[in-house]
Write a protein that holds these residues in place. Structure first.
Motif, short mmCIF file in Angstrom:
data_model
loop_
_atom_site.label_atom_id
_atom_site.label_comp_id
_atom_site.label_asym_id
_atom_site.label_seq_id
_atom_site.Cartn_x
_atom_site.Cartn_y
_atom_site.Cartn_z
N LEU A 73 0.89 -1.25 0.18
CA LEU A 73 0.00 -0.02 0.11
C LEU A 73 0.79 1.27 -0.11
CD1 LEU A 73 -2.66 -0.88 2.71
CD2 LEU A 73 -3.15 -0.70 0.32
N LEU A 74 0.55 2.22 -0.79
CA LEU A 74 1.06 3.46 -0.77
C LEU A 74 0.99 4.35 0.70
CD1 LEU A 74 -0.11 4.98 -3.93
CD2 LEU A 74 2.08 4.21 -3.65
N THR A 75 1.71 5.03 1.18
CA THR A 75 1.83 5.97 2.16
C THR A 75 2.10 7.36 1.81
OG1 THR A 75 4.25 5.76 3.08
CG2 THR A 75 2.93 3.94 3.78
N GLU A 76 1.95 8.05 2.66
CA GLU A 76 2.26 9.62 2.23
C GLU A 76 3.83 9.99 2.04
OE1 GLU A 76 1.57 12.34 5.61
OE2 GLU A 76 -0.69 11.67 5.87
N LYS A 77 4.64 9.05 2.48
CA LYS A 77 5.95 9.20 2.04
C LYS A 77 6.17 8.82 0.46
CE LYS A 77 7.88 8.01 6.62
NZ LYS A 77 8.88 7.25 7.46
N ASP A 78 5.43 7.93 -0.01
CA ASP A 78 5.68 7.42 -1.30
C ASP A 78 4.73 8.40 -2.46
OD1 ASP A 78 6.59 4.91 -0.44
OD2 ASP A 78 4.47 4.41 -0.03
#
Length: 232
Positions: A36-41
């Motif tokens: 899953l994507l996170t804000e860092k990605d």
């Protein structure tokens, strides 16, 4: 913004709920959630902020998007609850678990700035055949039922042109979902790509009050699949 969040969840639920199949028992990737994507990605300085995917859970998504619960004609989309129910305050009821039956499901959601668009990501550990079947189901809907009406919801779909093939197989679509309740009517545009990648069926969607940019969906999808590859 709560209205947009709920209706956007309805849009994605409606699109994916229409991709019906009977999922076989599969061994889901052990680290599916790591894909899953996170804000860092996400692109820095663009104002992307995560919000709890349980917002979707408390509303519509898990029960409809769960591949174990799907079946029947992909052109028959479930009715969306009345607008008053979509906009009702969040309840304290427990959110549906991310693992249900045979297929494991993971969700992520983000908002860009105060006005959107929203980015919605789903990963389902379906196995290769079912993942490809779901992508084929998207194409089937585009051919057989580009416009679907069900109760207070109308969904108009078209193939998203100039979108490259990604993953092992994919289909990108443009969607306008119109929700009508009495004298109130709202149309929500969105763009979504359905992807078969190894043993995973993934969707990446942008939804907003204005039509999302295809170029932005391309960039975010590329980031999402790159991270998924690392997790598999």
């Amino acid at each position: 913004m709560r209205m947009l969040t709920k209706i956007a969840a309805s849009l994605t639920a409606g699109v994916v709920a229409g991709l019906a199949f009977s999922a076989p028992a599969v061994a889901a990737p052990a680290k599916l959630a790591d894909g899953l994507l996170t804000e860092k990605d996400l692109p820095k300085g663009k104002g992307w902020a995560a919000f709890d995917a349980e917002v979707m859970g408390a509303g519509l998504l898990p029960g409809l998007i769960d591949p174990n619960s799907l079946g029947g004609d992909p052109c028959k989309v479930p009715d969306v609850p009345p607008l008053k129910d979509l906009l009702a305050p969040a309840t304290t009821q427990p959110v549906a678990p991310r693992t249900a039956g045979k297929v494991k499901l993971e969700l992520a959601a983000f908002m860009k700035g105060a006005d959107g668009p929203m980015l919605l990501q789903t990963l389902a550990g379906t196995g290769k055949k079912a993942a490809h079947d779901l992508v084929d189901g998207t194409r089937d809907m585009l051919k057989r039922c580009p416009t679907v009406k069900s109760g207070n919801l109308r969904m108009e779909m078209s193939a998203l042109k100039a979108f490259p093939k990604v993953g092992d197989d994919s289909q990108a679509i443009s969607v306008i979902v119109t929700l009508k309740d009495g004298n109130f009517e709202i149309a929500v545009p969105g763009k979504l790509v359905a992807v078969a990648q190894d043993d995973v069926y993934a969707t990446v969607a942008l939804v907003g009050s204005e039509e999302p940019e295809t170029a932005e969906l391309k960039k975010l999808t590329k980031r999402a699949l790159k991270k998924l590859d690392k997790a598999l």
